[in-house]
Enzyme design. Sequence first.
Site, PDB file in Angstrom:
ATOM      1  N   GLU A 143      38.469  34.164  36.878  1.00 40.93           N
ATOM      2  CA  GLU A 143      38.216  33.244  35.761  1.00 40.93           C
ATOM      3  C   GLU A 143      37.551  31.965  36.254  1.00 40.93           C
ATOM      4  O   GLU A 143      36.576  31.480  35.677  1.00 40.93           O
ATOM      5  CB  GLU A 143      39.533  32.877  35.059  1.00 40.93           C
ATOM      6  N   CYS A 146      44.162  28.661  36.877  1.00 46.12           N
ATOM      7  CA  CYS A 146      42.971  28.947  36.064  1.00 46.12           C
ATOM      8  C   CYS A 146      43.117  28.364  34.661  1.00 46.12           C
ATOM      9  O   CYS A 146      42.157  27.827  34.102  1.00 46.12           O
ATOM     10  CB  CYS A 146      42.711  30.440  35.992  1.00 46.12           C
TER      11      CYS A 146
HETATM   12  N1  THU Z   1      43.707  36.807  40.296  1.00 51.05           N
HETATM   13  C1  THU Z   1      42.638  36.584  39.473  1.00 51.05           C
HETATM   14  O1  THU Z   1      41.479  36.663  39.899  1.00 51.05           O
HETATM   15  N2  THU Z   1      42.884  36.270  38.176  1.00 51.05           N
HETATM   16  C2  THU Z   1      44.107  36.297  37.585  1.00 51.05           C
HETATM   17  O2  THU Z   1      44.192  36.078  36.395  1.00 51.05           O
HETATM   18  C3  THU Z   1      45.281  36.612  38.392  1.00 51.05           C
HETATM   19  C4  THU Z   1      45.080  36.682  39.853  1.00 51.05           C
HETATM   20  C5  THU Z   1      43.438  37.222  41.673  1.00 51.05           C
HETATM   21  C6  THU Z   1      43.744  36.228  42.755  1.00 51.05           C
HETATM   22  C7  THU Z   1      43.962  37.141  43.938  1.00 51.05           C
HETATM   23  O3  THU Z   1      42.711  37.462  44.513  1.00 51.05           O
HETATM   24  C8  THU Z   1      44.539  38.403  43.345  1.00 51.05           C
HETATM   25  O4  THU Z   1      44.231  38.351  41.961  1.00 51.05           O
HETATM   26  C9  THU Z   1      46.044  38.547  43.520  1.00 51.05           C
HETATM   27  O5  THU Z   1      46.708  37.413  43.121  1.00 51.05           O
END
Ligand code: THU
Length: 140
Positions: free
Chosen positions: A60, A95
Amino acid sequence: MKLPGEIEEAYKIALKAQENSHSPYSRFAVGAAIKFVGDEKVYPGCNVENISFGGTICAERSAIVSKVSQKGKGSVEYAVVVANTQTPTPPCALCLQVFSEFCDQDFPIYMGNKEKMLKKMTFRELLPFSFTNLEEGQSE
Ligand code: THU
């Protein structure tokens, strides 16, 4: 869940972005697609992890940063987040805080996986009280 045409398109963009996820440490691939008011383009994002874990950026935030870099700030109209989970994956709290700088309270966030869209929630439902009052707390 029956989706409006443009959300269906954004969903495809999020799934395509998810394919670019760099997530060798968590093995948790995430894709995002974010549309801003008054901007035709839907901005893709994916999580980009780093061996120094704190350097990781979520899907995000990667989409938001891309939009602000290319066109300047704006207000989010809607966002789509996809992950390989059977339950919805909402944006993390960090985020959501970053969203709060660039949105009105009621924009929708759609959460899904490769098979289907699982849930729609408003930003306000996910983050009812964001941190916004820096000036009030400043000392002389
Ligand atoms: N992550 C995201 O990219 N967006 C989310 O809404 C939740 C978590 C990613 C961060 C990390 O690379 C992986 O998911 C595990 O936490």
